[in-house]
Design a protein around this motif. Structure first.
Motif, PDB file in Angstrom:
ATOM      1  N   ARG A 152       0.829  -1.198   0.000  1.00  0.00           N
ATOM      2  CA  ARG A 152       0.000   0.000   0.000  1.00  0.00           C
ATOM      3  C   ARG A 152       0.876   1.266   0.000  1.00  0.00           C
ATOM      4  NH1 ARG A 152      -4.238  -1.947   4.776  1.00  0.00           N
ATOM      5  NH2 ARG A 152      -5.303  -3.560   3.530  1.00  0.00           N
ATOM      6  N   PRO A 153       0.679   2.142  -0.983  1.00  0.00           N
ATOM      7  CA  PRO A 153       1.513   3.345  -1.057  1.00  0.00           C
ATOM      8  C   PRO A 153       1.498   4.176   0.217  1.00  0.00           C
ATOM      9  CG  PRO A 153       0.254   3.075  -3.084  1.00  0.00           C
ATOM     10  CD  PRO A 153      -0.263   2.035  -2.126  1.00  0.00           C
ATOM     11  N   GLU A 154       0.342   4.248   0.881  1.00  0.00           N
ATOM     12  CA  GLU A 154       0.254   5.081   2.077  1.00  0.00           C
ATOM     13  C   GLU A 154       1.023   4.497   3.264  1.00  0.00           C
ATOM     14  OE1 GLU A 154      -3.531   2.476   2.043  1.00  0.00           O
ATOM     15  OE2 GLU A 154      -2.198   3.493   0.611  1.00  0.00           O
ATOM     16  N   GLU A 155       1.433   3.233   3.174  1.00  0.00           N
ATOM     17  CA  GLU A 155       2.181   2.604   4.268  1.00  0.00           C
ATOM     18  C   GLU A 155       3.681   2.514   3.988  1.00  0.00           C
ATOM     19  OE1 GLU A 155      -1.467  -0.344   5.737  1.00  0.00           O
ATOM     20  OE2 GLU A 155       0.295  -1.184   4.722  1.00  0.00           O
ATOM     21  N   ARG A 156       4.079   2.840   2.774  1.00  0.00           N
ATOM     22  CA  ARG A 156       5.485   2.676   2.402  1.00  0.00           C
ATOM     23  C   ARG A 156       6.413   3.471   3.310  1.00  0.00           C
ATOM     24  NH1 ARG A 156       8.546   4.710  -3.104  1.00  0.00           N
ATOM     25  NH2 ARG A 156      10.412   3.416  -2.871  1.00  0.00           N
ATOM     26  N   GLY A 157       6.017   4.695   3.656  1.00  0.00           N
ATOM     27  CA  GLY A 157       6.870   5.540   4.481  1.00  0.00           C
ATOM     28  C   GLY A 157       7.180   4.931   5.830  1.00  0.00           C
ATOM     29  N   ALA A 158       6.223   4.227   6.415  1.00  0.00           N
ATOM     30  CA  ALA A 158       6.442   3.619   7.731  1.00  0.00           C
ATOM     31  C   ALA A 158       7.529   2.557   7.662  1.00  0.00           C
ATOM     32  CB  ALA A 158       5.137   3.014   8.243  1.00  0.00           C
ATOM     33  N   TYR A 159       7.531   1.765   6.598  1.00  0.00           N
ATOM     34  CA  TYR A 159       8.547   0.717   6.457  1.00  0.00           C
ATOM     35  C   TYR A 159       9.903   1.302   6.062  1.00  0.00           C
ATOM     36  CZ  TYR A 159       4.720  -2.630   6.816  1.00  0.00           C
ATOM     37  OH  TYR A 159       3.639  -3.360   7.268  1.00  0.00           O
ATOM     38  N   GLN A 160       9.904   2.325   5.228  1.00  0.00           N
ATOM     39  CA  GLN A 160      11.169   2.978   4.885  1.00  0.00           C
ATOM     40  C   GLN A 160      11.798   3.611   6.112  1.00  0.00           C
ATOM     41  OE1 GLN A 160       9.741   5.539   1.641  1.00  0.00           O
ATOM     42  NE2 GLN A 160      11.041   4.389   0.229  1.00  0.00           N
ATOM     43  N   THR A 161      10.972   4.219   6.965  1.00  0.00           N
ATOM     44  CA  THR A 161      11.476   4.818   8.198  1.00  0.00           C
ATOM     45  C   THR A 161      12.095   3.756   9.095  1.00  0.00           C
ATOM     46  OG1 THR A 161       9.855   6.601   8.113  1.00  0.00           O
ATOM     47  CG2 THR A 161      10.824   6.126  10.267  1.00  0.00           C
ATOM     48  N   LEU A 162      11.507   2.565   9.116  1.00  0.00           N
ATOM     49  CA  LEU A 162      12.038   1.467   9.914  1.00  0.00           C
ATOM     50  C   LEU A 162      13.475   1.154   9.490  1.00  0.00           C
ATOM     51  CD1 LEU A 162      10.833  -0.495  12.090  1.00  0.00           C
ATOM     52  CD2 LEU A 162      10.519  -2.131  10.227  1.00  0.00           C
ATOM     53  N   PHE A 163      13.741   1.116   8.194  1.00  0.00           N
ATOM     54  CA  PHE A 163      15.098   0.866   7.714  1.00  0.00           C
ATOM     55  C   PHE A 163      15.998   2.064   7.990  1.00  0.00           C
ATOM     56  CE2 PHE A 163      12.935  -2.482   5.447  1.00  0.00           C
ATOM     57  CZ  PHE A 163      13.892  -3.477   5.334  1.00  0.00           C
ATOM     58  N   ARG A 164      15.490   3.263   7.771  1.00  0.00           N
ATOM     59  CA  ARG A 164      16.295   4.470   7.985  1.00  0.00           C
ATOM     60  C   ARG A 164      16.740   4.590   9.435  1.00  0.00           C
ATOM     61  NH1 ARG A 164      12.988   9.732   8.048  1.00  0.00           N
ATOM     62  NH2 ARG A 164      12.769   8.971  10.195  1.00  0.00           N
ATOM     63  N   ASP A 165      15.836   4.250  10.359  1.00  0.00           N
ATOM     64  CA  ASP A 165      16.131   4.375  11.786  1.00  0.00           C
ATOM     65  C   ASP A 165      16.748   3.111  12.369  1.00  0.00           C
ATOM     66  OD1 ASP A 165      15.055   6.881  11.544  1.00  0.00           O
ATOM     67  OD2 ASP A 165      13.137   6.393  12.501  1.00  0.00           O
ATOM     68  N   ARG A 166      17.177   2.204  11.508  1.00  0.00           N
ATOM     69  CA  ARG A 166      17.878   0.976  11.917  1.00  0.00           C
ATOM     70  C   ARG A 166      17.015   0.105  12.826  1.00  0.00           C
ATOM     71  NH1 ARG A 166      23.630   4.037  13.325  1.00  0.00           N
ATOM     72  NH2 ARG A 166      23.749   5.184  11.344  1.00  0.00           N
TER      73      ARG A 166
END
Length: 329
Positions: A152-166
């Motif tokens: 879901r496009p609206e959820e992508r940011g949450a998962y990307q943030t998970l990787f960004r914040d280790r």
């Protein structure tokens, strides 16, 4: 706000979207695109003539349309001739929020450069019928293993943030020479820089921005070792650079310690012996605990002779076996 694309995907590949910037002396949309795309004599004109460049309403944009800063136009790039990567792309897990795939060596994660339709993202969109699929992170084309995609496009940011914040524990496996004098396990810290247009990254003096845990899992009489690599940062080629710095470069690496140039798209021999083995995280949307594990076996460890002769890559399995699986739900 960016309007939705008026064009559908083609072979799992999104159309190109261009927003006309403010400033500049362009009189028409055509003038700007000719300069911006640098596509060769007559290419942009032929696209206009064929009605392939469209606006937000899906209607063809005329070549003499006045230039309007902020205007969006879309078109499909000409798909290049690509050599199919003859190895399976396994789906480890799929639910309404994410897809976890076990990527083979030589398959790029997302469209870029000469690799467009023959990428993990485009393949999965076609095979799973999920046009909204997007990567939460990326894995090098030469590296095999686990990649997480969002549905879901609206959820992508949450998962990307998970990787960004280790917030994701990533564990890799590699095959490299065994050095009995090398004191392992250890944590390697250094500063790595990667310059645009240069194929290799390098270590320089300065505050560390790359941290990797490196441990020896086992070694054999033939002089090879199997290593566990845990990156705590995400610098380009970090694990490859750190293993080289320790004097045990990963087998099959065309860039380290000495570059031999990029691997040709049709050369599937001697794949880089680096595998993204596990992904572990707490789902930022559902709160579920996930632990996914690749079922692949690195070719040089399974049979060094086959890998060295190039037979493992030509077999269509890239020297890998075992079914990918997931657990810890």
């Amino acid at each position: 706000m960016v309007p939705p694309s008026p064009l559908p995907q083609r072979e799992g590949v999104d159309p190109v979207r261009v927003r006309l910037p403010a400033g500049g002396a362009w009189r028409t949309v055509r003038e700007h695109l000719v300069e911006r795309l640098a596509a060769g004599p007559g290419v942009v004109d032929s696209m206009f003539d064929a009605g392939l460049i469209v606006g937000a309403d899906g209607r063809p944009v005329r070549a003499d349309a006045p230039y309007q800063p902020g205007l969006f136009v879309w078109f499909h790039r000409e798909l290049p001739e690509e050599v199919p990567v003859p190895f399976p792309l396994e789906v480890v897990h799929r639910d309404e929020h994410i897809v976890v795939a076990d990527k083979p060596h030589f398959l790029a994660t997302t469209p870029r450069g000469r690799h467009v339709a023959e990428t993990a993202l485009a393949r999965l969109r076609r095979e799973l019928g999920i046009p909204t699929l997007s990567p939460a992170h990326r894995l090098d084309r030469l590296t095999a293993g686990l990649v997480l995609f969002t549905v879901r496009p609206e959820e992508r940011g949450a998962y990307q943030t998970l990787f960004r914040d280790r917030g994701v524990r990533k564990e890799y496996e590699a095959v490299a020479p065994y050095d009995p004098a090398l004191d392992l396990p250890r944590t390697v810290r250094s500063r790595i820089v990667k310059e645009r247009g240069v194929l290799t990254a390098r270590e320089v003096a300065g505050e560390p921005n790359a941290v990797s845990e490196i441990a020896l899992l086992e070694h054999r009489a033939d002089g090879l070792g199997r290593y566990r690599l845990v990156p705590h940062t995400g610098q380009t080629h970090q694990l490859r650079v750190h293993m080289t710095a320790l004097g045990v470069p990963i087998l099959g690496d065309p860039l380290y310690p000495e570059g031999t140039g990029p691997v040709p798209a049709d050369d599937f021999r001697r794949p880089l012996q680096l595998l993204a083995r596990t992904l572990e995280f707490t789902d930022p949307v559902t709160g579920a605990g996930h632990r996914f594990r690749s079922g692949r076996v690195l070719a040089a460890w399974a049979s060094y002779r086959d890998w060295a002769s190039g037979q493992s890559g030509q077999s269509g399995q890239s020297g890998q076996s075992g079914q990918s699986n997931q657990s810890g739900q």
